[in-house]
Design a protein around this motif. Structure first.
Motif, PDB file in Angstrom:
ATOM      1  N   ARG A 130       6.538  21.094 -30.905  1.00 14.29           N
ATOM      2  CA  ARG A 130       6.742  19.893 -31.734  1.00 14.29           C
ATOM      3  C   ARG A 130       5.724  19.711 -32.860  1.00 14.29           C
ATOM      4  N   PHE A 131       4.774  20.629 -32.996  1.00 17.94           N
ATOM      5  CA  PHE A 131       3.769  20.444 -34.051  1.00 17.94           C
ATOM      6  C   PHE A 131       4.389  20.634 -35.431  1.00 17.94           C
ATOM      7  N   ARG A 132       5.143  21.735 -35.562  1.00 19.42           N
ATOM      8  CA  ARG A 132       5.721  22.023 -36.885  1.00 19.42           C
ATOM      9  C   ARG A 132       6.966  21.201 -37.162  1.00 19.42           C
ATOM     10  N   GLU A 133       7.565  20.661 -36.108  1.00 15.45           N
ATOM     11  CA  GLU A 133       8.835  19.930 -36.269  1.00 15.45           C
ATOM     12  C   GLU A 133       8.623  18.456 -36.599  1.00 15.45           C
ATOM     13  N   GLN A 134       7.375  18.040 -36.798  1.00 17.31           N
ATOM     14  CA  GLN A 134       7.140  16.620 -37.090  1.00 17.31           C
ATOM     15  C   GLN A 134       7.841  16.194 -38.372  1.00 17.31           C
ATOM     16  N   GLY A 135       8.385  14.980 -38.333  1.00 27.42           N
ATOM     17  CA  GLY A 135       9.078  14.434 -39.496  1.00 27.42           C
ATOM     18  C   GLY A 135       8.098  13.978 -40.567  1.00 27.42           C
ATOM     19  N   VAL A 136       8.617  13.230 -41.513  1.00 24.90           N
ATOM     20  CA  VAL A 136       7.806  12.833 -42.663  1.00 24.90           C
ATOM     21  C   VAL A 136       6.683  11.879 -42.226  1.00 24.90           C
ATOM     22  N   ASP A 137       5.510  12.071 -42.813  1.00 21.68           N
ATOM     23  CA  ASP A 137       4.362  11.201 -42.570  1.00 21.68           C
ATOM     24  C   ASP A 137       4.553   9.935 -43.400  1.00 21.68           C
ATOM     25  N   ILE A 138       4.685   8.810 -42.722  1.00 22.38           N
ATOM     26  CA  ILE A 138       4.972   7.532 -43.384  1.00 22.38           C
ATOM     27  C   ILE A 138       3.880   7.135 -44.376  1.00 22.38           C
ATOM     28  N   LEU A 139       2.671   7.601 -44.156  1.00 26.63           N
ATOM     29  CA  LEU A 139       1.565   7.228 -45.039  1.00 26.63           C
ATOM     30  C   LEU A 139       1.418   8.180 -46.229  1.00 26.63           C
ATOM     31  N   SER A 140       2.265   9.196 -46.285  1.00 22.15           N
ATOM     32  CA  SER A 140       2.134  10.177 -47.363  1.00 22.15           C
ATOM     33  C   SER A 140       3.041   9.801 -48.540  1.00 22.15           C
ATOM     34  N   PRO A 141       2.750  10.343 -49.721  1.00 20.57           N
ATOM     35  CA  PRO A 141       3.608  10.060 -50.881  1.00 20.57           C
ATOM     36  C   PRO A 141       5.027  10.599 -50.694  1.00 20.57           C
ATOM     37  N   GLN A 158      21.727   4.771 -32.669  1.00 20.18           N
ATOM     38  CA  GLN A 158      21.205   3.418 -32.836  1.00 20.18           C
ATOM     39  C   GLN A 158      19.924   3.471 -33.677  1.00 20.18           C
ATOM     40  N   VAL A 159      19.701   2.404 -34.420  1.00 18.83           N
ATOM     41  CA  VAL A 159      18.600   2.413 -35.385  1.00 18.83           C
ATOM     42  C   VAL A 159      17.241   2.578 -34.690  1.00 18.83           C
ATOM     43  N   ARG A 160      17.112   2.024 -33.475  1.00 14.35           N
ATOM     44  CA  ARG A 160      15.833   2.163 -32.783  1.00 14.35           C
ATOM     45  C   ARG A 160      15.588   3.621 -32.367  1.00 14.35           C
ATOM     46  N   VAL A 161      16.660   4.295 -31.999  1.00 14.67           N
ATOM     47  CA  VAL A 161      16.555   5.708 -31.619  1.00 14.67           C
ATOM     48  C   VAL A 161      16.145   6.532 -32.846  1.00 14.67           C
ATOM     49  N   PHE A 162      16.735   6.202 -33.990  1.00 18.16           N
ATOM     50  CA  PHE A 162      16.377   6.886 -35.242  1.00 18.16           C
ATOM     51  C   PHE A 162      14.891   6.686 -35.571  1.00 18.16           C
ATOM     52  N   LEU A 163      14.399   5.440 -35.452  1.00 14.50           N
ATOM     53  CA  LEU A 163      12.988   5.157 -35.783  1.00 14.50           C
ATOM     54  C   LEU A 163      12.036   5.979 -34.926  1.00 14.50           C
ATOM     55  N   MET A 164      12.446   6.234 -33.670  1.00 12.91           N
ATOM     56  CA  MET A 164      11.564   6.954 -32.749  1.00 12.91           C
ATOM     57  C   MET A 164      11.809   8.464 -32.740  1.00 12.91           C
ATOM     58  N   ASP A 165      12.699   8.940 -33.591  1.00  8.89           N
ATOM     59  CA  ASP A 165      12.962  10.380 -33.675  1.00  8.89           C
ATOM     60  C   ASP A 165      11.811  11.040 -34.449  1.00  8.89           C
ATOM     61  N   GLN A 166      10.965  11.748 -33.701  1.00  8.99           N
ATOM     62  CA  GLN A 166       9.747  12.320 -34.304  1.00  8.99           C
ATOM     63  C   GLN A 166      10.036  13.410 -35.335  1.00  8.99           C
ATOM     64  N   THR A 167      11.254  13.950 -35.299  1.00 10.49           N
ATOM     65  CA  THR A 167      11.569  14.987 -36.282  1.00 10.49           C
ATOM     66  C   THR A 167      12.035  14.352 -37.597  1.00 10.49           C
ATOM     67  N   ALA A 168      12.277  13.037 -37.582  1.00  5.87           N
ATOM     68  CA  ALA A 168      12.646  12.326 -38.813  1.00  5.87           C
ATOM     69  C   ALA A 168      11.424  11.600 -39.367  1.00  5.87           C
ATOM     70  N   LEU A 169      10.878  10.667 -38.572  1.00  3.33           N
ATOM     71  CA  LEU A 169       9.704   9.883 -38.971  1.00  3.33           C
ATOM     72  C   LEU A 169       8.605  10.168 -37.958  1.00  3.33           C
ATOM     73  N   SER A 170       7.416  10.423 -38.446  1.00  6.15           N
ATOM     74  CA  SER A 170       6.355  10.866 -37.561  1.00  6.15           C
ATOM     75  C   SER A 170       5.578   9.709 -36.933  1.00  6.15           C
ATOM     76  N   ALA A 171       5.482   9.736 -35.593  1.00 12.15           N
ATOM     77  CA  ALA A 171       4.575   8.869 -34.818  1.00 12.15           C
ATOM     78  C   ALA A 171       4.889   7.377 -34.812  1.00 12.15           C
ATOM     79  N   ILE A 172       6.192   7.037 -34.760  1.00 11.62           N
ATOM     80  CA  ILE A 172       6.571   5.661 -34.423  1.00 11.62           C
ATOM     81  C   ILE A 172       7.024   5.706 -32.967  1.00 11.62           C
ATOM     82  N   GLY A 173       6.449   4.834 -32.136  1.00 10.77           N
ATOM     83  CA  GLY A 173       6.820   4.787 -30.728  1.00 10.77           C
ATOM     84  C   GLY A 173       7.465   3.448 -30.398  1.00 10.77           C
TER      85      GLY A 173
END
Ligand SMILES: [Zn+2]
Length: 285
Positions: A130-141, A158-173
């Protein structure tokens, strides 16, 4: 798991405490957490190396060392760092201790031994799931509205499932997913495909605002790194307490095996928020 604001805080503290220091010794008590992909032991390799940089990537914390080595920690649910500025090492259970040249000590603790600690050659992340598969860093440009749109469009979950998908957005739990949905006034079970453009835009803004708010709150709390700061949460784990916006009791519901907390009034199940007849009638009066 530590979420993005927690990881930002931990990284900042580690940078202050350990960067530029030389490792003078290592004590390993729980080798089961270690994944060493190079010959020689963890202790032997680390001794004499200098910590050059600490970085974050999703839920991972990376340490760049001299001579082209890296330690990458995936704390999972229970891994914690603890820093002690003293010659007196407090015992108690730990996975390993790194002694630094200024007589301080960096402890890595993990009661359940769920986290993993990788020792790799710099840049070789092939052995780290899962290191290389991380999604976009929310704090990055790179986290632009266009990027967000492309990530959410076509999704059927469901939108909550999407928010927690680490391959889309990184590190939202769990915690920040609930807070983001509360901020954007979207029910956690809403399907991504049901969100109208206005809601998607609000969701994008809420992700940025809530994460930034979380970073500031965790920084202000100023707790040691091993403490998980959640006192600022508005709905998370607040079932039955009044909603800070409308005073309706907070509810909880299961979303794909995770407990989710929300306000049934501020986050209605359907899009009635946009055609709210009760409010419309009140306005007419
Ligand atoms: Zn409310």
């Amino acid at each position: 798991m530590p979420e993005l604001p927690d990881i930002v805080y931990i990284r900042n503290r580690l940078e202050e405490k350990v960067v530029g220091r030389e490792i003078t010794g290592v004590t390993v008590e729980e080798p089961v957490v270690l994944r060493v992909t190079v010959p020689q032991s963890f202790e032997v390799i680390l001794k004499g190396k200098k910590i050059l940089q600490v970085y974050r990537r999703g839920p991972f914390v990376g340490f760049r060392l001299s001579e082209g080595m890296e330690i990458i920690v995936h704390p999972m649910l229970t891994g914690k760092f603890k820093w002690i500025n003293s010659n007196r090492k407090k015992r108690g259970r730990f996975c390993f201790i790194i002694d630094l040249a200024d007589n301080s000590h960096l402890f890595y603790l993990d009661e359940k031994r769920m986290g993993k600690v990788y020792l790799v050659l710099e840049g070789d992340y092939s052995s780290i799931p899962r290191f290389r598969e991380q999604g976009v860093d929310i704090l990055s440009p790179e986290f632009t509205w266009e990027r967000f749109q492309s990530l959410i469009s076509g999704r059927r979950n469901q939108v909550r499932v999407f928010l927690m998908d680490q391959t889309a957005l990184s590190a939202i739990g769990n915690a920040y997913a609930d807070e983001i949905l509360f901020h954007s006034q979207i029910h956690p079970k809403t399907l991504c495909s049901q969100l109208i453009e206005e809601q998607r835009k609000q969701l994008y803004r809420s992700i940025k605002e809530v994460i930034q708010w979380g970073i500031e709150e965790v920084e202000e709390a100023g707790e040691p790194m091993e403490v998980k700061v959640r006192g600022h949460m508005r709905v998370r784990n607040r079932k039955g307490e009044p909603c800070p916006r409308c005073s309706t009791p907070i509810r909880s519901a299961g979303v794909l095996g995770h407990d989710s907390f929300f306000c049934p009034e501020c986050q209605p199940t359907t899009r009635k928020v946009f055609i709210d007849w009760r409010k419309a009638v009140k306005t007419v009066k």
